[in-house]
Scaffold this motif. Structure first.
Motif, PDB file in Angstrom:
ATOM      1  N   TYR A  80       0.798  -1.247   0.000  1.00 16.43           N
ATOM      2  CA  TYR A  80       0.000   0.000   0.000  1.00 16.43           C
ATOM      3  C   TYR A  80       0.822   1.284   0.000  1.00 16.43           C
ATOM      4  O   TYR A  80       0.459   2.239  -0.679  1.00 16.43           O
ATOM      5  CB  TYR A  80      -1.037  -0.009   1.141  1.00 16.43           C
ATOM      6  N   THR A 111      -8.844  -2.200   3.446  1.00 17.81           N
ATOM      7  CA  THR A 111      -8.367  -1.061   2.666  1.00 17.81           C
ATOM      8  C   THR A 111      -9.463  -0.068   2.290  1.00 17.81           C
ATOM      9  O   THR A 111      -9.225   0.857   1.523  1.00 17.81           O
ATOM     10  CB  THR A 111      -7.688  -1.548   1.363  1.00 17.81           C
ATOM     11  N   LYS A 112     -10.659  -0.266   2.869  1.00 17.16           N
ATOM     12  CA  LYS A 112     -11.775   0.616   2.535  1.00 17.16           C
ATOM     13  C   LYS A 112     -11.432   2.087   2.820  1.00 17.16           C
ATOM     14  O   LYS A 112     -11.710   2.974   2.014  1.00 17.16           O
ATOM     15  CB  LYS A 112     -12.999   0.198   3.360  1.00 17.16           C
ATOM     16  N   GLU A 141      -9.372   3.676   0.247  1.00 19.40           N
ATOM     17  CA  GLU A 141      -9.959   3.569  -1.093  1.00 19.40           C
ATOM     18  C   GLU A 141      -8.994   2.992  -2.115  1.00 19.40           C
ATOM     19  O   GLU A 141      -8.851   3.501  -3.231  1.00 19.40           O
ATOM     20  CB  GLU A 141     -10.507   4.926  -1.553  1.00 19.40           C
ATOM     21  N   VAL A 142      -8.296   1.965  -1.703  1.00 15.35           N
ATOM     22  CA  VAL A 142      -7.399   1.227  -2.603  1.00 15.35           C
ATOM     23  C   VAL A 142      -7.851  -0.222  -2.575  1.00 15.35           C
ATOM     24  O   VAL A 142      -8.223  -0.731  -1.523  1.00 15.35           O
ATOM     25  CB  VAL A 142      -5.928   1.331  -2.118  1.00 15.35           C
ATOM     26  N   LYS A 143      -7.830  -0.861  -3.734  1.00 11.47           N
ATOM     27  CA  LYS A 143      -8.245  -2.262  -3.792  1.00 11.47           C
ATOM     28  C   LYS A 143      -7.273  -3.126  -2.982  1.00 11.47           C
ATOM     29  O   LYS A 143      -6.057  -3.069  -3.192  1.00 11.47           O
ATOM     30  CB  LYS A 143      -8.261  -2.723  -5.256  1.00 11.47           C
ATOM     31  N   PHE A 167      -5.464  -6.629  -1.784  1.00  8.42           N
ATOM     32  CA  PHE A 167      -5.076  -7.801  -2.567  1.00  8.42           C
ATOM     33  C   PHE A 167      -4.655  -8.977  -1.697  1.00  8.42           C
ATOM     34  O   PHE A 167      -4.010  -9.912  -2.164  1.00  8.42           O
ATOM     35  CB  PHE A 167      -3.987  -7.450  -3.583  1.00  8.42           C
TER      36      PHE A 167
END
Lengths: 130, 121, 99
Positions: free
Chosen positions: B16, B56-57, B60-62, B64
């Protein structure tokens, strides 16, 4: 001997692209073959022809383009990384409805498989990054 | 020359903060699709990639994290994690989201020598 | 095996990790900010000198010169140009860039 080179960082912030360029030139000068130069992550930013550095600075993008032209280098830009960062050729512009292209001469956009193939086909692969 | 090579993907960066962890996963999946002999090594802050419970909400990153669990479906079963790096971060194998092989630095060094291609992220 | 380091050892731990992970008999090439590890009087000098028992250590001349430290290279470190960099890669079966 066959070499592949990977560039993971963009121009001007990190030295990676400069180092990779000097290394690639030295590989060719020694009579080795360069199978492929692969641009990945922010490294795709080395492929925009819209780069305009000050006159007294090196033009990292056109330097790569010239090297590719003179030595028939296969310079591949990772498609997913390029799409994320707005590096576009005609095919990509058409597919994604973009009104402009900016891929510099000598570069082509293709998939990550090209990186793996570079690792398989070359005798040596060297990564330049941060 | 054999068309099957031993690829090791060396992960030394936390997830991240930079994109490298995600891209490493992308590449290893492609390498597996090319039927290469793939392994992943996690050391230094790279071991944080496997820490379970990514949420990761808020950034706002997907996320994995799930992809690590899917690796074995692609025949990528060799995930080597450096014991010393885990210990230095207060982690044990139980904190990780997938089963891994915890190895010493000396063992990892030997494994690296056995590879054909080392790609670092 | 060739280990390529491009980080100052006082900023990042990549050289430390190489010295504790890599099997001996290999070569270490310092490039970019990695060349600071090869300077006399640097706090890392004793560690690098100890590592020389196990590894042959090289530093890229152009990166030393760019940083104004080509005149204070630690004894025992071999300087190479880009052609020498290519030879090191060619002469080692594999290499790893410790990014």
């Amino acid at each position: 001997m066959k070499f592949s080179i990977v560039v993971n960082e963009g121009p001007y912030t990190h030295q990676a692209s400069d180092s990779a360029y000097h290394f690639t030139k030295a590989v060719l000068a020694k009579g080795h073959e360069v199978f492929r130069v692969f641009f990945y992550h922010d490294g795709v930013n080395n492929a925009t022809r819209l780069t305009t550095p000050p006159q007294d600075d090196r033009n990292i993008v056109s330097r790569w383009s010239k090297l590719a032209q003179g030595s028939e280098l296969d310079m591949v830009v990772c498609v997913a990384a390029a799409q994320r960062r707005g590096i576009v050729d005609e095919g990509e512009a058409k597919r994604n409805g973009k009104d402009a292209t900016n891929l510099a001469p000598g570069f082509r956009i293709s998939g990550l498989g090209q990186l793996i193939e570079a690792g398989i086909q070359a005798d040596r692969i060297v990564v330049f990054g941060d | 020359m054999s068309d099957i090579k031993k690829f090791m993907f060396v992960n030394r960066k936390a997830p991240y903060g930079t994109i490298y962890a995600l891209e490493s996963l992308e590449v290893v999946l492609i390498a597996a699709a090319f039927d290469q002999n793939c392994s992943m090594a996690f050391l230094d802050d790279g071991v944080y990639q496997l820490k379970k419970g990514h949420q990761t909400k808020g950034i706002e990153v997907k996320g994995f994290e799930k992809t690590y669990g899917a690796l074995e479906d692609y025949d990528i079963e060799k995930l080597y994690v450096d014991q010393e790096s885990l210990a230095a971060r207060g982690l044990t194998a139980e904190d990780l989201c997938v089963p891994v092989e915890v190895v010493s630095r000396a063992e990892l060094g030997k494994l690296m020598e056995e590879q054909d291609v080392l790609l670092s992220f | 095996m060739l280990h390529i380091i491009n980080k100052s050892p006082l900023d990042r731990n990549s050289l430390d990790t190489v010295l504790t992970t890599a099997v001996g008999d290999g070569a270490i090439l310092l490039i970019e900010d990695g060349v600071y590890a090869a300077t006399k009087g640097n706090a890392y000098e004793p560690k690098l000198k100890a590592a020389m028992a196990k590894f042959k250590v090289y530093a890229l001349q152009a990166d030393l010169e760019a940083r104004g430290i080509a005149d204070r290279v630690t004894d025992g470190v071999t300087t190479v140009d880009y052609a020498g960099f290519v030879d090191l890669v060619a002469n080692n079966k594999t290499n790893q860039s410790w990014l």
